[in-house]
Design an enzyme around this catalytic site. Structure first.
Site, PDB file in Angstrom:
ATOM      1  N   ASP A  63      -6.996  13.598   6.849  1.00  0.00           N
ATOM      2  CA  ASP A  63      -5.835  13.421   7.729  1.00  0.00           C
ATOM      3  C   ASP A  63      -5.463  11.936   7.714  1.00  0.00           C
ATOM      4  O   ASP A  63      -5.911  11.195   6.836  1.00  0.00           O
ATOM      5  CB  ASP A  63      -6.107  13.990   9.139  1.00  0.00           C
ATOM      6  N   ARG A  68     -10.462   4.192  -1.664  1.00  0.00           N
ATOM      7  CA  ARG A  68      -9.254   3.565  -1.132  1.00  0.00           C
ATOM      8  C   ARG A  68      -8.665   4.501  -0.074  1.00  0.00           C
ATOM      9  O   ARG A  68      -8.643   5.720  -0.281  1.00  0.00           O
ATOM     10  CB  ARG A  68      -8.256   3.358  -2.275  1.00  0.00           C
ATOM     11  N   LEU A 113      -5.915   6.428   1.726  1.00  0.00           N
ATOM     12  CA  LEU A 113      -4.604   6.913   1.284  1.00  0.00           C
ATOM     13  C   LEU A 113      -3.564   6.687   2.383  1.00  0.00           C
ATOM     14  O   LEU A 113      -3.810   7.010   3.549  1.00  0.00           O
ATOM     15  CB  LEU A 113      -4.708   8.395   0.924  1.00  0.00           C
ATOM     16  N   ASP A 163     -11.723   9.170   7.395  1.00  0.00           N
ATOM     17  CA  ASP A 163     -12.835  10.127   7.492  1.00  0.00           C
ATOM     18  C   ASP A 163     -12.860  10.852   8.837  1.00  0.00           C
ATOM     19  O   ASP A 163     -13.928  11.144   9.388  1.00  0.00           O
ATOM     20  CB  ASP A 163     -14.176   9.407   7.230  1.00  0.00           C
ATOM     21  N   ASN A 192     -11.780  15.485   0.909  1.00  0.00           N
ATOM     22  CA  ASN A 192     -12.604  14.336   0.537  1.00  0.00           C
ATOM     23  C   ASN A 192     -14.067  14.699   0.720  1.00  0.00           C
ATOM     24  O   ASN A 192     -14.419  15.503   1.579  1.00  0.00           O
ATOM     25  CB  ASN A 192     -12.263  13.161   1.460  1.00  0.00           C
ATOM     26  N   THR A 193     -14.913  14.086  -0.084  1.00  0.00           N
ATOM     27  CA  THR A 193     -16.352  14.208   0.138  1.00  0.00           C
ATOM     28  C   THR A 193     -16.873  12.862   0.601  1.00  0.00           C
ATOM     29  O   THR A 193     -16.518  11.814   0.046  1.00  0.00           O
ATOM     30  CB  THR A 193     -17.084  14.728  -1.110  1.00  0.00           C
ATOM     31  N   HIS A 194     -17.697  12.898   1.659  1.00  0.00           N
ATOM     32  CA  HIS A 194     -18.145  11.661   2.304  1.00  0.00           C
ATOM     33  C   HIS A 194     -19.666  11.696   2.456  1.00  0.00           C
ATOM     34  O   HIS A 194     -20.219  12.693   2.938  1.00  0.00           O
ATOM     35  CB  HIS A 194     -17.484  11.540   3.677  1.00  0.00           C
ATOM     36  N   ARG A 248       0.813  -1.213   0.000  1.00  0.00           N
ATOM     37  CA  ARG A 248       0.000   0.000   0.000  1.00  0.00           C
ATOM     38  C   ARG A 248       0.855   1.276   0.000  1.00  0.00           C
ATOM     39  O   ARG A 248       0.565   2.245  -0.690  1.00  0.00           O
ATOM     40  CB  ARG A 248      -0.871  -0.014   1.268  1.00  0.00           C
ATOM     41  N   GLY A 270      -6.344   9.500   9.553  1.00  0.00           N
ATOM     42  CA  GLY A 270      -7.386   8.549   9.924  1.00  0.00           C
ATOM     43  C   GLY A 270      -8.344   8.309   8.758  1.00  0.00           C
ATOM     44  O   GLY A 270      -8.154   8.845   7.661  1.00  0.00           O
TER      45      GLY A 270
HETATM   46  C1  GRF Z   1     -19.967   9.772  -3.426  1.00  0.00           C
HETATM   47  O1  GRF Z   1     -21.194   9.727  -2.711  1.00  0.00           O
HETATM   48  C2  GRF Z   1     -18.789   9.855  -2.489  1.00  0.00           C
HETATM   49  O2  GRF Z   1     -19.025  10.620  -1.356  1.00  0.00           O
HETATM   50  C3  GRF Z   1     -18.627   8.413  -2.126  1.00  0.00           C
HETATM   51  O3  GRF Z   1     -18.807   7.724  -3.339  1.00  0.00           O
HETATM   52  C4  GRF Z   1     -19.707   8.456  -4.156  1.00  0.00           C
HETATM   53  C5  GRF Z   1     -19.069   8.669  -5.487  1.00  0.00           C
HETATM   54  O4  GRF Z   1     -20.020   9.035  -6.433  1.00  0.00           O
HETATM   55  N1  GRF Z   1     -17.381   8.154  -1.470  1.00  0.00           N
HETATM   56  P1  GRF Z   1     -19.617   9.493  -7.905  1.00  0.00           P
HETATM   57  O5  GRF Z   1     -18.589   8.484  -8.423  1.00  0.00           O
HETATM   58  O6  GRF Z   1     -19.042  10.879  -7.805  1.00  0.00           O
HETATM   59  O7  GRF Z   1     -20.889   9.442  -8.681  1.00  0.00           O
END
Ligand code: GRF
Length: 198
Positions: free
Chosen positions: A140, A90, A92, A144, A106-108, A64, A142
């Site tokens: 960071d 994945r 990082l 999320d 990141n978007t979660h 990794r 961790g």
């Molecule tokens: C998003 O909801 C993101 O937050 C999550 O996976 C999804 C990706 O969606 N980790 P897309 O590939 O942008 O349609």
């Protein structure tokens, strides 16, 4: 103009939202490249706009950490001001995070710190939550756990499936990500390791 590299693993609808926003010359960020750990379908959104793409596959590396070093090297070529994980599935490695964070976000699909990890939508439903949402945060070391930049919530509907809920989350996620990147580009949001939400 903020130079952005976007990282994806899947369909790339968040990437597409960023690319569409950046097509407007008034948008203060430019997507300079899109990278993935796999042959993600969403890479086509970049290819059809002649934006460079790269794939760095874990199976081509011993471990990794080595994969992370390869991924970091590919990103470095584009000298980005910001790296956006938009559906990169994945974790990082620490060395990678140390190189790019706090200019690594990141978007979660949940309201962090609730439901971290790869199954956030499923976990919210399994917990019987009545509300969930989306969080854009600094990455960071961790999973999320990094400082929250922006979040938005939505009510969970009775009987909603994981797929239906995830799609509704993505409908608020895409504009939130576009706005967050814009606000980083304009300086409205400052990225520091100890960022406090505005
Ligand atoms: C998003 O909801 C993101 O937050 C999550 O996976 C999804 C990706 O969606 N980790 P897309 O590939 O942008 O349609």
């Amino acid at each position: 103009m903020l130079k952005v590299v976007v990282l994806i693993s899947g369909g790339g609808s968040n990437l597409k939202a960023l690319l569409d926003a950046a097509a407007d010359s008034a948008y203060p960020a430019q997507i300079v490249a899109v990278g993935s750990d796999t042959d993600a379908g969403g890479l086509d959104y970049a290819r059809e706009r002649d934006i460079p793409t790269f794939i760095v596959r874990p199976r081509d590396y011993a471990d990794r950490a080595a994969w992370g070093a390869g991924f970091a090297a590919a990103i470095r070529e584009f000298a980005p001001d910001l790296v956006v994980s938009a559906g990169l599935m994945r974790v990082l490695p620490a060395e990678f995070v140390r190189e790019f964070s706090p200019h690594l976000i990141n978007t979660h699909p949940a309201l962090l710190p609730l439901y971290p990890g790869a199954h956030a939508v499923r976990d919210a439903l399994a917990a019987g939550a009545t509300e969930t949402g989306v969080t854009v945060h600094i990455i960071d070391e961790g999973v999320d756990t990094g400082p929250v930049l922006r979040s938005r919530s939505l009510k969970i509907l009775d009987g909603e499936s994981e797929e239906e809920l995830h799609e509704r989350i993505k409908q608020i996620e895409r504009p939130l990500l576009v706005e967050t990147v814009r606000d980083i580009a304009t300086g409205e949001l400052t990225l520091t390791p100890s960022h406090a939400a505005d």
